[in-house]
Motif scaffolding. Structure first.
Motif, PDB file in Angstrom:
ATOM      1  N   GLY A 148       5.330  14.843 -10.337  1.00  9.91           N
ATOM      2  CA  GLY A 148       4.337  14.733  -9.261  1.00  9.91           C
ATOM      3  C   GLY A 148       4.117  16.046  -8.529  1.00  9.91           C
ATOM      4  O   GLY A 148       3.053  16.272  -7.948  1.00  9.91           O
ATOM      5  N   HIS A 149       5.110  16.912  -8.556  1.00 13.23           N
ATOM      6  CA  HIS A 149       4.969  18.187  -7.832  1.00 13.23           C
ATOM      7  C   HIS A 149       4.732  19.361  -8.777  1.00 13.23           C
ATOM      8  O   HIS A 149       4.950  20.515  -8.393  1.00 13.23           O
ATOM      9  N   CYS A 172      -0.277  18.812  -0.674  1.00 16.65           N
ATOM     10  CA  CYS A 172       0.704  17.800  -1.089  1.00 16.65           C
ATOM     11  C   CYS A 172       1.771  17.618   0.007  1.00 16.65           C
ATOM     12  O   CYS A 172       1.961  18.497   0.842  1.00 16.65           O
ATOM     13  N   CYS A 205       4.786  17.974  -0.385  1.00 11.51           N
ATOM     14  CA  CYS A 205       5.832  18.981  -0.568  1.00 11.51           C
ATOM     15  C   CYS A 205       5.432  20.318   0.065  1.00 11.51           C
ATOM     16  O   CYS A 205       6.235  21.238   0.113  1.00 11.51           O
ATOM     17  N   LYS A 210       2.854  22.253  -1.030  1.00 11.89           N
ATOM     18  CA  LYS A 210       2.007  23.066  -1.916  1.00 11.89           C
ATOM     19  C   LYS A 210       0.615  22.431  -2.023  1.00 11.89           C
ATOM     20  O   LYS A 210       0.357  21.363  -1.492  1.00 11.89           O
ATOM     21  N   CYS A 219      -0.816  19.906  -6.446  1.00 13.04           N
ATOM     22  CA  CYS A 219       0.179  19.145  -7.225  1.00 13.04           C
ATOM     23  C   CYS A 219      -0.485  17.899  -7.830  1.00 13.04           C
ATOM     24  O   CYS A 219      -1.449  17.371  -7.262  1.00 13.04           O
TER      25      CYS A 219
HETATM   26 ZN   LIG Z   1       3.811  18.516  -4.331  1.00 16.56          ZN
END
Ligand SMILES: [Zn+2]
Length: 417
Positions: A239-240, A251, A253, A255, A258
């Motif tokens: 997913g990332h 995202c 995370c 970033k 993604c």
């Molecule tokens: Zn991500």
């Protein structure tokens, strides 16, 4: 009588748990044990009641082969699923069926109180009588996020940042539950992939991939029959992986671009609402609503699903080239998108992966549905129980009908012959 090795019991229990309804010769073939060991161990388990005869096969002559299965009443396991918008609790029997379940919606923005977990566990245990309660063996917990070396969990949906989950549950289990139960933990991606491998579409395959799309995206895989966990127990963060480096989609995370930021259910809904510009939908719109609009040829819905399908297919084509799986199992909200999103994913995988790796590759939707993590958590409790000599022995204690007897108690039963 010669001694029965724990490993024979484990192999037979595991085989019947995964495959159900087998003849002796099928058990011998599946376990690779010698026939005398299987006969000896089965005699013991049939006498105790952990294994039962469920029928006879038709035979053209001679003795009809008996069909055997586990006795659902021989052991129970509690499963807890901490992922998603809801916390789910289940009580499964030894044959893996969920007997009792309970769930509640998470309060978004409030850290989850661990006492609520014990409340849920007590709710699925409350229907058991004392005889059944004595046969509850363990609790399996499927958790999202990241569990560090100290057993502290960081998970956005639960509002937990380094919450001491392992210590809290193990310590409180003895005080808050009617029986003392060991607690085992497994990340949701591993419990999903193991549930598919043990109970679902992955049973017949040695190399496979499981992906789930809900709020986020989870991936787990098994190679040569074994689930892969990775150095930090984090293998499978598909997913990332950045799929569109120039994208502006941010995202969780941190970033941009993604797979999750483009193709998770929540992000598909977000993009749809951005396109149609009708924020009044924001409360009500779900991924199922987007699917439904795509079925009615709504252009905005078709466009966001086309983008998500491309992102999914591109990401999965890398996995196909890298791991050469036999099967890809699509779970979560991809199940209900089987007609509108899955064909786009398949098409895109076909466009990018090596043709030699696509031949024979099966891409299917999960048959375990939304309870997959709950079933995975219960199967974690089963797997850990057969690995533990004390719990294994408890599983093979005589199963008596009627009220609890003194002989039901572990310490009153002689050791295995
Ligand atoms: Zn991500």
């Amino acid at each position: 009588m010669s001694k029965i090795a724990d490993q024979w019991l484990r192999d037979i229990l595991r085989t019947l748990y995964q495959r159900r309804d087998l003849t002796r010769s099928e058990i011998i073939q599946a376990t690779g044990l010698n026939p005398a060991s299987v006969s000896h161990a089965l005699r013991y388990m049939l006498r105790a009641g952990a294994v039962v005869k469920v029928g006879d096969l038709q035979s053209s002559g001679g003795r009809k082969p008996e069909v055997l299965n586990l006795n659902g009443e021989a052991a129970y396991f509690v499963g807890v699923d901490l992922e998603g918008h809801r916390i789910r609790f289940g009580l499964a029997s030894l044959i893996g069926d969920i007997r009792y379940r309970w769930e509640y919606d998470l309060e978004i923005g409030h850290p989850l109180d661990s006492d609520k977990l014990f409340e849920g566990i007590r709710k699925v245990l409350k229907y058991l009588d004392s005889r059944q309660m004595a046969r509850v063996l363990a609790i399996g917990v499927s958790y999202p996020g990241l569990l560090d070396q100290q057993g502290r969990l960081t998970a956005v949906n639960l509002g937990w940042n380094k919450f001491p989950l392992v210590a809290e549950l193990r310590e409180k289990a003895s005080k808050q539950l009617p029986v003392e139960l060991p607690v085992f933990f497994e990340s949701d991606r591993h419990s999903c992939v193991r549930a598919e491998r043990w109970l679902g579409c992955g049973q017949q395959y040695n190399d496979g991939l499981y992906v789930i799309s809900e709020r986020g995206i989870g991936t787990g895989f098994f190679l040569e029959g074994r689930a892969v966990e990775g150095f930090r127990d984090m293998a499978g963060e598909l997913g990332h992986c950045v799929i569109e480096p120039a994208a502006e989609d941010r995202c969780n995370c941190g970033k941009k671009g993604c797979l999750e930021s483009i193709a998770s259910s929540d992000n598909i809904v977000r993009q749809y609402l951005d396109k149609v510009g009708r924020p009044r939908f924001r409360e009500k719109m779900t991924i199922h609503g987007v699917y439904e609009r795509a079925r009615r040829k709504d252009e905005a819905a078709l466009a966001v699903l086309a983008r998500a399908g491309k992102a999914w297919g591109l990401a999965l084509s890398y996995v196909v080239n890298l791991l050469n799986p036999e099967i890809i199992i699509l779970g979560g909200d991809l199940i209900s998108g089987e007609d509108v999103l899955v064909p786009l994913i398949k098409e895109e995988i076909g466009r990018h992966a090596l043709p030699e790796l696509i031949g024979g590759l099966k891409i299917v939707v999960s048959g375990l549905g939304f309870d997959i993590r709950l079933k995975g958590a219960c199967s974690l409790a089963f797997r850990k129980s057969i690995a533990d000599p004390h719990l294994l022995k408890k599983m093979c204690l005589p199963v008596f009908a009627g009220p609890t007897r003194e002989a039901d108690r572990l310490d009153a039963v002689p050791s295995l012959p």
